[in-house]
Structure formats: C-alpha cells, structure tokens
Design a protein around this motif. Sequence first.
Motif, short mmCIF file in Angstrom:
data_model
loop_
_atom_site.label_atom_id
_atom_site.label_comp_id
_atom_site.label_asym_id
_atom_site.label_seq_id
_atom_site.Cartn_x
_atom_site.Cartn_y
_atom_site.Cartn_z
N GLY A 1 -20.63 14.49 -35.36
CA GLY A 1 -21.11 15.79 -35.81
C GLY A 1 -22.06 16.47 -34.86
N HIS A 2 -22.21 15.96 -33.66
CA HIS A 2 -23.11 16.54 -32.66
C HIS A 2 -22.32 16.84 -31.39
CE1 HIS A 2 -26.90 15.66 -34.82
NE2 HIS A 2 -26.23 14.62 -35.29
N SER A 3 -22.77 17.85 -30.67
CA SER A 3 -22.21 18.16 -29.36
C SER A 3 -23.13 17.55 -28.31
CB SER A 3 -22.12 19.68 -29.18
OG SER A 3 -21.56 19.98 -27.92
N LEU A 4 -22.65 16.50 -27.66
CA LEU A 4 -23.47 15.78 -26.69
C LEU A 4 -23.28 16.37 -25.29
CD1 LEU A 4 -22.89 12.08 -27.83
CD2 LEU A 4 -24.65 13.70 -28.57
N ASN A 5 -24.37 16.45 -24.57
CA ASN A 5 -24.36 16.94 -23.20
C ASN A 5 -24.91 15.83 -22.30
OD1 ASN A 5 -24.34 18.54 -20.88
ND2 ASN A 5 -26.39 19.36 -21.30
N ILE A 6 -24.01 15.10 -21.65
CA ILE A 6 -24.39 13.94 -20.85
C ILE A 6 -24.53 14.37 -19.39
CG2 ILE A 6 -23.76 11.62 -20.11
CD1 ILE A 6 -24.43 11.82 -23.08
N LEU A 7 -25.75 14.25 -18.86
CA LEU A 7 -26.00 14.62 -17.47
C LEU A 7 -25.48 13.52 -16.54
CD1 LEU A 7 -29.71 15.78 -17.93
CD2 LEU A 7 -27.65 17.20 -17.99
N GLN A 8 -24.87 13.95 -15.43
CA GLN A 8 -24.36 13.02 -14.42
C GLN A 8 -25.02 13.31 -13.08
OE1 GLN A 8 -19.93 11.83 -15.49
NE2 GLN A 8 -19.97 13.93 -14.75
N SER A 9 -24.92 12.35 -12.17
CA SER A 9 -25.45 12.53 -10.82
C SER A 9 -24.37 12.16 -9.81
CB SER A 9 -26.70 11.66 -10.62
OG SER A 9 -27.19 11.81 -9.30
N PRO A 10 -23.41 13.06 -9.59
CA PRO A 10 -22.29 12.74 -8.69
C PRO A 10 -22.72 12.38 -7.28
CG PRO A 10 -21.85 14.76 -9.94
CD PRO A 10 -23.29 14.41 -10.18
N LEU B 1 -21.75 18.04 -13.10
CA LEU B 1 -23.12 17.61 -13.41
C LEU B 1 -23.30 17.30 -14.89
CD1 LEU B 1 -25.17 20.17 -11.27
CD2 LEU B 1 -24.67 17.78 -10.74
N ASN B 2 -22.31 17.66 -15.71
CA ASN B 2 -22.41 17.46 -17.15
C ASN B 2 -21.08 17.00 -17.72
OD1 ASN B 2 -24.07 19.94 -16.25
ND2 ASN B 2 -25.15 19.27 -18.10
N LEU B 3 -21.17 16.19 -18.78
CA LEU B 3 -20.01 15.86 -19.60
C LEU B 3 -20.32 16.31 -21.02
CD1 LEU B 3 -17.29 14.37 -20.24
CD2 LEU B 3 -18.67 12.34 -20.68
N HIS B 4 -19.50 17.18 -21.55
CA HIS B 4 -19.67 17.65 -22.92
C HIS B 4 -18.67 16.94 -23.82
CE1 HIS B 4 -22.39 20.92 -21.75
NE2 HIS B 4 -21.60 21.11 -20.72
N ILE B 5 -19.16 16.36 -24.90
CA ILE B 5 -18.27 15.64 -25.82
C ILE B 5 -18.85 15.71 -27.24
CG2 ILE B 5 -19.38 13.40 -25.36
CD1 ILE B 5 -16.55 12.15 -25.64
N ASP B 6 -18.00 15.91 -28.21
CA ASP B 6 -18.42 15.93 -29.60
C ASP B 6 -18.34 14.53 -30.19
OD1 ASP B 6 -18.85 18.68 -29.58
OD2 ASP B 6 -16.77 19.13 -30.13
N ALA B 7 -19.38 14.13 -30.89
CA ALA B 7 -19.39 12.80 -31.53
C ALA B 7 -20.36 12.83 -32.70
CB ALA B 7 -19.81 11.72 -30.53
N LYS C 1 -3.01 8.43 -15.44
CA LYS C 1 -3.96 9.38 -14.86
C LYS C 1 -5.37 8.81 -14.89
CE LYS C 1 -5.86 14.02 -15.57
NZ LYS C 1 -5.90 15.20 -16.45
N PRO C 2 -6.03 8.74 -13.75
CA PRO C 2 -7.41 8.25 -13.75
C PRO C 2 -8.35 9.27 -14.36
CG PRO C 2 -6.82 9.02 -11.56
CD PRO C 2 -5.58 9.12 -12.40
N ASN C 3 -9.36 8.75 -15.06
CA ASN C 3 -10.42 9.60 -15.60
C ASN C 3 -9.89 10.77 -16.42
OD1 ASN C 3 -12.35 7.99 -14.19
ND2 ASN C 3 -11.85 9.11 -12.33
N ALA C 4 -9.15 10.44 -17.46
CA ALA C 4 -8.55 11.47 -18.31
C ALA C 4 -9.60 12.24 -19.11
CB ALA C 4 -7.53 10.83 -19.25
N PHE C 5 -10.74 11.61 -19.38
CA PHE C 5 -11.73 12.21 -20.28
C PHE C 5 -13.02 12.65 -19.58
CE2 PHE C 5 -9.54 8.77 -22.77
CZ PHE C 5 -8.64 9.63 -23.39
#
Length: 278
Positions: free
Chosen positions: A77-86, A69-75, A59-63
């Motif tokens: 001990g923090h909840s990261l909010n990574i902005l994207q520009s599709p 516009l956003n990717l939310h991921i925990d790392a 499966k492509p792009n499983a994660f």
Amino acid sequence: MGDDLEETEVEKLVKLGSYEGKVKLLMDDDGGGESISESELAAEETMLLWGIQQPTLSKPNAFVAQTSLNLHIDACGHSLNILQSPSSLGKPGVTGSVMWDSGVVLGKFLEHAVDSGLLLLQGKKIVELGSGCGLVGCIAALLGAQVILTDLPDRLRLLKRNIETNLSHGDLRGSATVRELTWGDDPDQELIQPLPDYVLGSDVIYSEGAVEDLLDTLLQLCGTQTTIFLAGELRNDSILEYFLEAAMKDFVIGRVDQSEWHPDYCSHRVVMYILVKK
C-alpha cells in the motif's frame, strides 16, 4: 511404476520452517531408497535449474534499471522510492549499491505470502544479510516485522537513507534498524539475543570465497526455529553448486517454486530457497 513416481514427487513437496506453503525438498535419496551424496545432489539441482529455467536466455534485470538513481515500486500500500548509486557499481566487490531482480522478487514474495496467509511476519524478528539498498527489509518492516538490516560499513550510508526515505510515515506496522555486519565475524548480541525468527538474503551467493563466511554467519544467527529465505540471480552454476553442497551439511534446503511467488514478479533468472537448521 507410474503411481510410485507420482507418490515420490508428492513426497518431495513439504512445508519447511515457518512457511506454510510447499517447497521442493532437496532430498538425499533418489526416490528409490538409494542414498546420494551432497555433492551429487547439489550437481543435480544446478543442472535441473539451468535446464528448466535457462537463465542465460532470459532478460536480465526485468524489474530494475541499474543506471537509474531511483527504483520506484509499490508494496504494502505504499509507493517506495529506493535510491541507488550506479557510480559505485564499478568498485570491486560492490554490488549492493544498486538493486537486483532477486531483491525485488524476494520482497514481493514476502508481501504475497503474507497476503495469502502463508507467512506471518507481524512482530517477528528478522535479520537481513547484505541488505544493500534496503528494499527487502523495508517491505518486511511494512509487513509488521522488527527488522535489522545489515551490511558492510561502507554500504550503510545509502541503506540508512533508504530506510529514512521510505519508513518515516506514522502508520509503520513494524520497525527497521541498520547495523554493521561482516560475514564470518562474531555478530553483535542484538542480532542473536534473541535469535531471529527469520533471516533474509538476496543475491548473497555471488562468489565461492564468500560462501564459507556466509554459512558461518547463518549458523551463528539461526536456531532450529529460524527460517531462512535466500533469493539469488542464476549467474554461475558452479558457485551455486558449491554453496548448496556446503549448506546441506547443516541445513535442510527446499526450493520455492515460482508458482508460489508474487504472480507479477517472477523471473527465470532467479531462484529462491528456504533453509532450516538441522
């Protein structure tokens, strides 16, 4: 005969650079003492990867969701909010405006390796190449590293926003700065004085045309004590083969087995290598 083969396989698993885990060394002999060329070794490695991992069936792009516009991921001990520009993804040569699985895999691998005691990033200087949205560099800074995230001039605005969004809290163990870097050009003194302890890159092997400039930059950034981590999507076997053959001239290369990755972030579409300057 069986014992000999088993012993040869064991010998291929080695510690490389500053990573205390074991990697599968890309060796210049076939285990029986017969020397093989860099071209043959690179071809053998890519055939093995496509045969074992069968990336086109995975499966492509499983994660990641590249339409978001956003990717939310925990790392860390923090909840990261990574902005994207599709909307920028359609521009020729622009891939850093969204996240790819290889960046998530590399970032979570670093966290897992530090937690497992196999990697020490606290106080270490890191240069990240092709930082894109900045997830890997953010995780490295949270793990205590002094990170310089680099990319082309037109990618820096999104990168800076993500650094400000995710690393503005007061308990940051490391640091993160953003700098312009065009592969093949002479790097700023800040990047090479002193030479970094680590160089990171995710999805940086994407065209034959970029390989020569990428390797030139790696040679400029790295001393013999620098450890390089590269993770990438398995899209094109000929481009990966081209990179490996060229890189073997100046670097010792080892592949990190998926058993060493973060257990929740593995993908048959991704490969990870460690490189150390000869």
